[in-house]
Design an enzyme around this catalytic site. Structure first.
Site, PDB file in Angstrom:
ATOM      1  N   GLY A  23       1.161  -3.099  -8.903  1.00  0.00           N
ATOM      2  CA  GLY A  23       1.431  -2.575  -7.573  1.00  0.00           C
ATOM      3  C   GLY A  23       2.920  -2.402  -7.350  1.00  0.00           C
ATOM      4  N   ASP A  70      -8.760  -9.476 -12.611  1.00  0.00           N
ATOM      5  CA  ASP A  70      -9.026  -9.236 -11.196  1.00  0.00           C
ATOM      6  C   ASP A  70      -9.069 -10.573 -10.482  1.00  0.00           C
ATOM      7  OD1 ASP A  70     -10.326  -8.538  -8.660  1.00  0.00           O
ATOM      8  OD2 ASP A  70     -10.810  -6.637  -9.639  1.00  0.00           O
ATOM      9  N   SER A 133       2.439 -11.527   2.202  1.00  0.00           N
ATOM     10  CA  SER A 133       1.632 -11.064   3.318  1.00  0.00           C
ATOM     11  C   SER A 133       2.249  -9.802   3.932  1.00  0.00           C
ATOM     12  CB  SER A 133       1.482 -12.184   4.358  1.00  0.00           C
ATOM     13  OG  SER A 133       0.579 -11.808   5.379  1.00  0.00           O
ATOM     14  N   LYS A 136       1.046  -6.597   9.266  1.00  0.00           N
ATOM     15  CA  LYS A 136      -0.244  -6.316   9.895  1.00  0.00           C
ATOM     16  C   LYS A 136      -1.081  -7.576  10.119  1.00  0.00           C
ATOM     17  CE  LYS A 136      -0.384  -1.536   8.319  1.00  0.00           C
ATOM     18  NZ  LYS A 136       1.005  -1.557   7.805  1.00  0.00           N
ATOM     19  N   GLY A 179      10.021   3.918   0.656  1.00  0.00           N
ATOM     20  CA  GLY A 179       9.891   4.589  -0.627  1.00  0.00           C
ATOM     21  C   GLY A 179       8.728   4.127  -1.465  1.00  0.00           C
ATOM     22  N   ARG A 181       4.739   3.446  -2.587  1.00  0.00           N
ATOM     23  CA  ARG A 181       3.586   4.337  -2.579  1.00  0.00           C
ATOM     24  C   ARG A 181       2.844   4.247  -1.256  1.00  0.00           C
ATOM     25  NH1 ARG A 181       0.920   2.843  -8.326  1.00  0.00           N
ATOM     26  NH2 ARG A 181       1.441   0.775  -7.541  1.00  0.00           N
ATOM     27  N   VAL A 184       6.077   6.206   4.454  1.00  0.00           N
ATOM     28  CA  VAL A 184       6.350   7.425   5.207  1.00  0.00           C
ATOM     29  C   VAL A 184       7.398   8.314   4.538  1.00  0.00           C
ATOM     30  CG1 VAL A 184       8.144   6.418   6.687  1.00  0.00           C
ATOM     31  CG2 VAL A 184       6.725   8.284   7.553  1.00  0.00           C
ATOM     32  N   THR A 201       3.609  10.597  14.381  1.00  0.00           N
ATOM     33  CA  THR A 201       2.503  10.149  15.223  1.00  0.00           C
ATOM     34  C   THR A 201       2.908   9.962  16.678  1.00  0.00           C
ATOM     35  OG1 THR A 201       2.948   7.872  14.565  1.00  0.00           O
ATOM     36  CG2 THR A 201       1.264   9.049  13.323  1.00  0.00           C
TER      37      THR A 201
END
Length: 348
Positions: A23, A70, A133, A136, A179, A181, A184, A201
């Site tokens: 990631g 995983d 974390s 959100k 920047g 993935r 914005v 938005t």
């Protein structure tokens, strides 16, 4: 000795495991840790192609070992944590809409996966575990945020229930990584390059921002700052998203023929970003680069001394840390920041 040198000394000779190593955050963690003199860095991810390419990148580094795996597989975690000193848990499902559409998967990865990491760390007597974390998790309005908040709670509870000598568990919470993935800036850049309207938005929307390198550096530093069970909130500058759109248009399309189109907030999207809520303020200690949100419940088996190796006061801060309470960067400062960090260049 400055904080960066102290952090490097703390890592030297250690063995670390990174979950979600392919990631955006996991890959940068690997890049930075590979320069700090660790004896071994193990990375796991369930993305076969990305593991292959990342293995090729680190082929000349004998301390880096990357595997398919995983966090939903507790047996794999048990095996890979054998002899590990530090776990950096960055694997997660992170897209709000996808988690909303597939809540079972969000639960299996972001909640049950965290518990699998905790169980494996306890079984293998790992020294420290840090969970990455998200903003959100604060006053969540969606499945993804709720699952990340539960992940934080599981980490704090795991430390509270650890007996002396068990793993130290903590979390770190930060906002938008510019920047990365799905963020914005790549979206705005593609729209500008295609000559399409930049979709905004809401004109008053604000966000905390940080470069990927800065965010990961603070994660690495906070591992050995943690005392157990707390959530570190990274201090970050604030931008108005409209200012970001306008600066990008002015810089990348100087002829000014790219309009900005207001499309309205997405479902569950906040106009401001929260990194610490009102309830957390009374049990928060302010440090130089972080806020440390202490656990709401005391540890069962030990009294933890939340004294940090840098100036700080007693728990309690005045305001919740959200982007509507903080002064936004000027457009000139924002432009300098984007250029200095090469965030306007093509590619991720």
């Amino acid at each position: 000795m400055n904080q960066q040198h102290r952090a490097a000394d703390s890592w030297r000779g250690k063995r670390a495991l990174i979950t979600g190593v392919c990631g955006t955050v996991g890959k940068e963690l690997l890049m930075q840790l590979s320069t700090l003199g660790l004896d071994e860095i193990i990375g796991i991810d369930n993305n076969e192609s990305e593991i292959f390419f990342l293995t090729e990148t680190f082929r000349g580094n004998p301390s880096v070992r990357l595997y398919l795996g995983d966090i939903r597989d507790p047996e794999k975690l048990m095996r890979k944590m054998d002899g590990i000193d530090v776990v950096l848990h960055s694997a997660a499902l992170k897209h709000v809409i996808l988690c909303e559409q597939s809540p079972r998967d969000a639960i299996q990865t972001n909640i049950l996966g965290v518990q699998n990491v905790i169980d494996a760390a306890q079984k293998n007597r790992v020294g420290r575990v840090l969970f990455t974390s998200s903003d959100k998790a604060v006053n969540p309005t969606n499945v993804m945020g709720t699952s990340k908040l539960m992940g934080e709670r599981l980490m704090t509870a795991a430390h509270s229930l650890s007996r002396k000598g068990g793993p130290l568990f903590a979390s770190t919470r930060f906002g938008n990584v510019l920047g990365s993935r799905g963020s914005v800036i790549p979206l705005f850049r593609k729209q500008i390059e295609a000559g399409k309207p930049v979709t905004l938005t809401h004109p008053e929307m604000t966000r905390f921002i940080m470069t990927l390198g800065e965010a990961v550096r603070l994660v690495i530093d906070s591992v050995f700052l943690a005392r157990g069970g707390e959530v570190f909130v990274t201090k970050m500058p604030v931008v108005k998203i409209r200012d970001l759109a306008e600066v990008m248009v002015e810089t990348l399309a100087p002829n000014g023929n790219v309009p900005i189109e207001i499309i309205g907030p997405k479902a569950g999207e906040k106009l401001y970003e929260e990194l610490m809520n009102d309830e957390e303020t009374r049990r928060t200690i302010e440090l130089d680069r972080y806020f440390s949100v202490l656990p709401a419940f005391k540890s069962v088996y030990e009294n933890i001394d939340y004294t940090y190796p840098e100036p700080h006061g007693a728990p309690g801060v005045t305001n919740a840390y959200n982007s509507s309470n903080e002064a936004a960067m000027t457009k000139a400062a924002l432009k300098d920041y984007l250029i200095a960090n090469r965030l306007l260049e093509t590619g991720e």
